[in-house]
Motif scaffolding. Structure first.
Motif, PDB file in Angstrom:
ATOM      1  N   GLU A 254       9.091   6.510 -11.695  1.00  0.00           N
ATOM      2  CA  GLU A 254       8.706   6.389 -12.863  1.00  0.00           C
ATOM      3  C   GLU A 254       7.966   5.035 -13.222  1.00  0.00           C
ATOM      4  OE1 GLU A 254      10.819   6.081 -17.343  1.00  0.00           O
ATOM      5  OE2 GLU A 254      11.632   7.457 -16.007  1.00  0.00           O
ATOM      6  N   VAL A 255       8.513   3.919 -12.485  1.00  0.00           N
ATOM      7  CA  VAL A 255       8.044   2.552 -12.977  1.00  0.00           C
ATOM      8  C   VAL A 255       6.822   2.293 -11.942  1.00  0.00           C
ATOM      9  CG1 VAL A 255       8.486   0.049 -12.445  1.00  0.00           C
ATOM     10  CG2 VAL A 255      10.615   1.623 -13.504  1.00  0.00           C
ATOM     11  N   ILE A 256       6.682   2.809 -10.844  1.00  0.00           N
ATOM     12  CA  ILE A 256       5.620   2.759 -10.069  1.00  0.00           C
ATOM     13  C   ILE A 256       4.180   3.394 -10.847  1.00  0.00           C
ATOM     14  CG2 ILE A 256       4.179   3.509  -8.130  1.00  0.00           C
ATOM     15  CD1 ILE A 256       6.873   2.897  -6.458  1.00  0.00           C
ATOM     16  N   ASN A 257       4.628   4.802 -11.440  1.00  0.00           N
ATOM     17  CA  ASN A 257       3.511   5.365 -12.012  1.00  0.00           C
ATOM     18  C   ASN A 257       3.163   4.680 -13.213  1.00  0.00           C
ATOM     19  OD1 ASN A 257       3.443   7.474 -10.159  1.00  0.00           O
ATOM     20  ND2 ASN A 257       5.021   8.690 -11.457  1.00  0.00           N
ATOM     21  N   THR A 258       3.989   4.207 -14.126  1.00  0.00           N
ATOM     22  CA  THR A 258       3.766   3.073 -15.232  1.00  0.00           C
ATOM     23  C   THR A 258       2.923   2.120 -14.927  1.00  0.00           C
ATOM     24  OG1 THR A 258       5.780   3.684 -16.293  1.00  0.00           O
ATOM     25  CG2 THR A 258       4.887   1.929 -17.242  1.00  0.00           C
ATOM     26  N   VAL A 259       3.199   1.275 -13.903  1.00  0.00           N
ATOM     27  CA  VAL A 259       2.425   0.025 -13.192  1.00  0.00           C
ATOM     28  C   VAL A 259       0.948   0.575 -12.910  1.00  0.00           C
ATOM     29  CG1 VAL A 259       2.480  -1.508 -11.450  1.00  0.00           C
ATOM     30  CG2 VAL A 259       4.359  -1.217 -12.578  1.00  0.00           C
ATOM     31  N   ARG A 260       0.975   1.862 -12.129  1.00  0.00           N
ATOM     32  CA  ARG A 260      -0.436   2.027 -11.672  1.00  0.00           C
ATOM     33  C   ARG A 260      -1.367   2.466 -12.729  1.00  0.00           C
ATOM     34  NH1 ARG A 260       0.635   6.760  -7.209  1.00  0.00           N
ATOM     35  NH2 ARG A 260      -1.547   6.664  -6.567  1.00  0.00           N
ATOM     36  N   ASN A 261      -0.796   2.991 -14.074  1.00  0.00           N
ATOM     37  CA  ASN A 261      -1.408   3.027 -15.167  1.00  0.00           C
ATOM     38  C   ASN A 261      -1.912   1.767 -16.004  1.00  0.00           C
ATOM     39  OD1 ASN A 261      -1.718   5.796 -14.800  1.00  0.00           O
ATOM     40  ND2 ASN A 261       0.220   6.444 -15.749  1.00  0.00           N
ATOM     41  N   ASN A 262      -1.202   0.844 -15.813  1.00  0.00           N
ATOM     42  CA  ASN A 262      -1.471  -0.417 -16.560  1.00  0.00           C
ATOM     43  C   ASN A 262      -2.487  -1.292 -15.594  1.00  0.00           C
ATOM     44  OD1 ASN A 262      -1.307  -2.963 -17.690  1.00  0.00           O
ATOM     45  ND2 ASN A 262       0.971  -3.048 -17.971  1.00  0.00           N
ATOM     46  N   ARG A 263      -3.670  -1.352 -16.383  1.00  0.00           N
ATOM     47  CA  ARG A 263      -4.719  -1.993 -15.486  1.00  0.00           C
ATOM     48  C   ARG A 263      -4.578  -3.413 -15.676  1.00  0.00           C
ATOM     49  NH1 ARG A 263      -6.476   1.720 -12.506  1.00  0.00           N
ATOM     50  NH2 ARG A 263      -7.028   3.566 -13.827  1.00  0.00           N
ATOM     51  N   ASP A 264      -3.730  -4.265 -16.302  1.00  0.00           N
ATOM     52  CA  ASP A 264      -3.603  -5.598 -16.412  1.00  0.00           C
ATOM     53  C   ASP A 264      -2.755  -6.117 -15.141  1.00  0.00           C
ATOM     54  OD1 ASP A 264      -4.806  -5.711 -18.759  1.00  0.00           O
ATOM     55  OD2 ASP A 264      -2.921  -5.791 -19.940  1.00  0.00           O
ATOM     56  N   ILE A 265      -1.842  -5.054 -14.343  1.00  0.00           N
ATOM     57  CA  ILE A 265      -1.211  -5.651 -13.264  1.00  0.00           C
ATOM     58  C   ILE A 265      -1.988  -5.306 -11.899  1.00  0.00           C
ATOM     59  CG2 ILE A 265       0.800  -4.934 -12.089  1.00  0.00           C
ATOM     60  CD1 ILE A 265       2.182  -4.047 -14.541  1.00  0.00           C
ATOM     61  N   GLY A 266      -1.988  -6.460 -11.337  1.00  0.00           N
ATOM     62  CA  GLY A 266      -2.770  -6.499 -10.120  1.00  0.00           C
ATOM     63  C   GLY A 266      -1.896  -6.674  -8.970  1.00  0.00           C
ATOM     64  N   ILE A 267      -0.561  -6.865  -8.856  1.00  0.00           N
ATOM     65  CA  ILE A 267       0.171  -7.090  -7.635  1.00  0.00           C
ATOM     66  C   ILE A 267       1.455  -6.606  -8.282  1.00  0.00           C
ATOM     67  CG2 ILE A 267       1.216  -8.821  -6.391  1.00  0.00           C
ATOM     68  CD1 ILE A 267      -1.070 -10.737  -6.462  1.00  0.00           C
ATOM     69  N   LEU A 268       1.880  -5.719  -7.403  1.00  0.00           N
ATOM     70  CA  LEU A 268       3.254  -5.015  -7.771  1.00  0.00           C
ATOM     71  C   LEU A 268       4.266  -5.677  -6.721  1.00  0.00           C
ATOM     72  CD1 LEU A 268       5.309  -3.117  -9.077  1.00  0.00           C
ATOM     73  CD2 LEU A 268       4.366  -1.338  -7.458  1.00  0.00           C
ATOM     74  N   LEU A 269       5.250  -6.312  -6.862  1.00  0.00           N
ATOM     75  CA  LEU A 269       6.409  -6.813  -5.855  1.00  0.00           C
ATOM     76  C   LEU A 269       7.305  -5.690  -5.911  1.00  0.00           C
ATOM     77  CD1 LEU A 269       6.465 -10.400  -6.701  1.00  0.00           C
ATOM     78  CD2 LEU A 269       5.115  -9.662  -5.040  1.00  0.00           C
ATOM     79  N   ILE A 270       7.881  -5.147  -4.732  1.00  0.00           N
ATOM     80  CA  ILE A 270       9.142  -4.316  -4.618  1.00  0.00           C
ATOM     81  C   ILE A 270       9.847  -4.698  -3.527  1.00  0.00           C
ATOM     82  CG2 ILE A 270       7.626  -2.557  -3.342  1.00  0.00           C
ATOM     83  CD1 ILE A 270       9.121  -0.398  -4.870  1.00  0.00           C
ATOM     84  N   THR A 271      11.188  -4.508  -3.750  1.00  0.00           N
ATOM     85  CA  THR A 271      12.089  -5.019  -2.752  1.00  0.00           C
ATOM     86  C   THR A 271      12.190  -3.916  -1.438  1.00  0.00           C
ATOM     87  OG1 THR A 271      13.841  -3.770  -4.065  1.00  0.00           O
ATOM     88  CG2 THR A 271      13.780  -6.333  -4.221  1.00  0.00           C
ATOM     89  N   ARG A 272      12.392  -4.196  -0.504  1.00  0.00           N
ATOM     90  CA  ARG A 272      12.258  -3.319   0.521  1.00  0.00           C
ATOM     91  C   ARG A 272      13.258  -1.987   0.487  1.00  0.00           C
ATOM     92  NH1 ARG A 272      12.956  -7.343   5.286  1.00  0.00           N
ATOM     93  NH2 ARG A 272      11.359  -8.630   4.631  1.00  0.00           N
ATOM     94  N   LYS A 273      14.490  -2.533  -0.105  1.00  0.00           N
ATOM     95  CA  LYS A 273      15.493  -1.369  -0.152  1.00  0.00           C
ATOM     96  C   LYS A 273      14.909  -0.184  -1.093  1.00  0.00           C
ATOM     97  CE  LYS A 273      19.947  -0.450  -2.067  1.00  0.00           C
ATOM     98  NZ  LYS A 273      21.121  -1.067  -2.724  1.00  0.00           N
ATOM     99  N   LEU A 274      14.149  -0.526  -2.318  1.00  0.00           N
ATOM    100  CA  LEU A 274      13.664   0.375  -3.201  1.00  0.00           C
ATOM    101  C   LEU A 274      12.170   1.170  -2.429  1.00  0.00           C
ATOM    102  CD1 LEU A 274      13.850  -1.467  -6.527  1.00  0.00           C
ATOM    103  CD2 LEU A 274      15.502   0.438  -5.585  1.00  0.00           C
ATOM    104  N   ALA A 275      11.596   0.113  -1.592  1.00  0.00           N
ATOM    105  CA  ALA A 275      10.262   0.876  -1.009  1.00  0.00           C
ATOM    106  C   ALA A 275      10.756   1.866  -0.085  1.00  0.00           C
ATOM    107  CB  ALA A 275       9.504  -0.565  -0.327  1.00  0.00           C
ATOM    108  N   LYS A 276      11.808   1.850   0.542  1.00  0.00           N
ATOM    109  CA  LYS A 276      12.521   2.902   1.387  1.00  0.00           C
ATOM    110  C   LYS A 276      12.972   3.909   0.750  1.00  0.00           C
ATOM    111  CE  LYS A 276      14.057  -0.474   5.016  1.00  0.00           C
ATOM    112  NZ  LYS A 276      15.098  -1.108   5.599  1.00  0.00           N
ATOM    113  N   LEU A 277      13.085   4.047  -0.508  1.00  0.00           N
ATOM    114  CA  LEU A 277      13.318   5.362  -1.116  1.00  0.00           C
ATOM    115  C   LEU A 277      11.970   6.099  -1.477  1.00  0.00           C
ATOM    116  CD1 LEU A 277      15.650   3.941  -3.948  1.00  0.00           C
ATOM    117  CD2 LEU A 277      16.179   5.240  -2.032  1.00  0.00           C
TER     118      LEU A 277
END
Length: 103
Positions: free
Chosen positions: A34-57
């Motif tokens: 849900e948060v990734i989809n929200t960030v993808r639709n926000n044109r102001d965000i150019g860099i998304l940091l994500i912890t490895r634990k969540l990225a593995k999900l």
């Protein structure tokens, strides 16, 4: 462009907020998507940091974002639970996969 962080712990979130990076703390796969989809639709965000634990999900979504030429740029950051040696190996592996040079 803004930087946004999706973290699995409050310590990472607070630390990044101190340097001006907004973010959310999430724990489940559905929340991450849900948060990734929200960030993808926000044109102001150019860099998304994500912890490895969540990225593995959600590896398929992370790979899709990394392989596309669209923003945001995805950067996986180490968890606070990662051992020092694992972190060094991660960086070496990332460089090797990115540019094809063994370091």
């Amino acid at each position: 462009m803004k930087i946004f962080c999706i973290s699995d712990n409050i310590d990472t979130n607070i630390g990044l907020r101190l340097v001006g990076v907004d973010g959310l703390v999430v724990h489940g796969k559905e929340e991450v998507i849900e948060v990734i989809n929200t960030v993808r639709n926000n044109r102001d965000i150019g860099i998304l940091l994500i912890t490895r634990k969540l990225a593995k999900l959600v590896p398929d979504i992370i790979d899709d974002l990394k392989l596309s030429a669209n923003l945001p740029l995805i950067i996986e950051i180490p968890d606070r639970h990662v051992k020092k040696d694992e972190d060094n190996e991660y960086i070496t592996k990332y460089v090797r996969e990115s540019i094809g040079i063994k370091v």
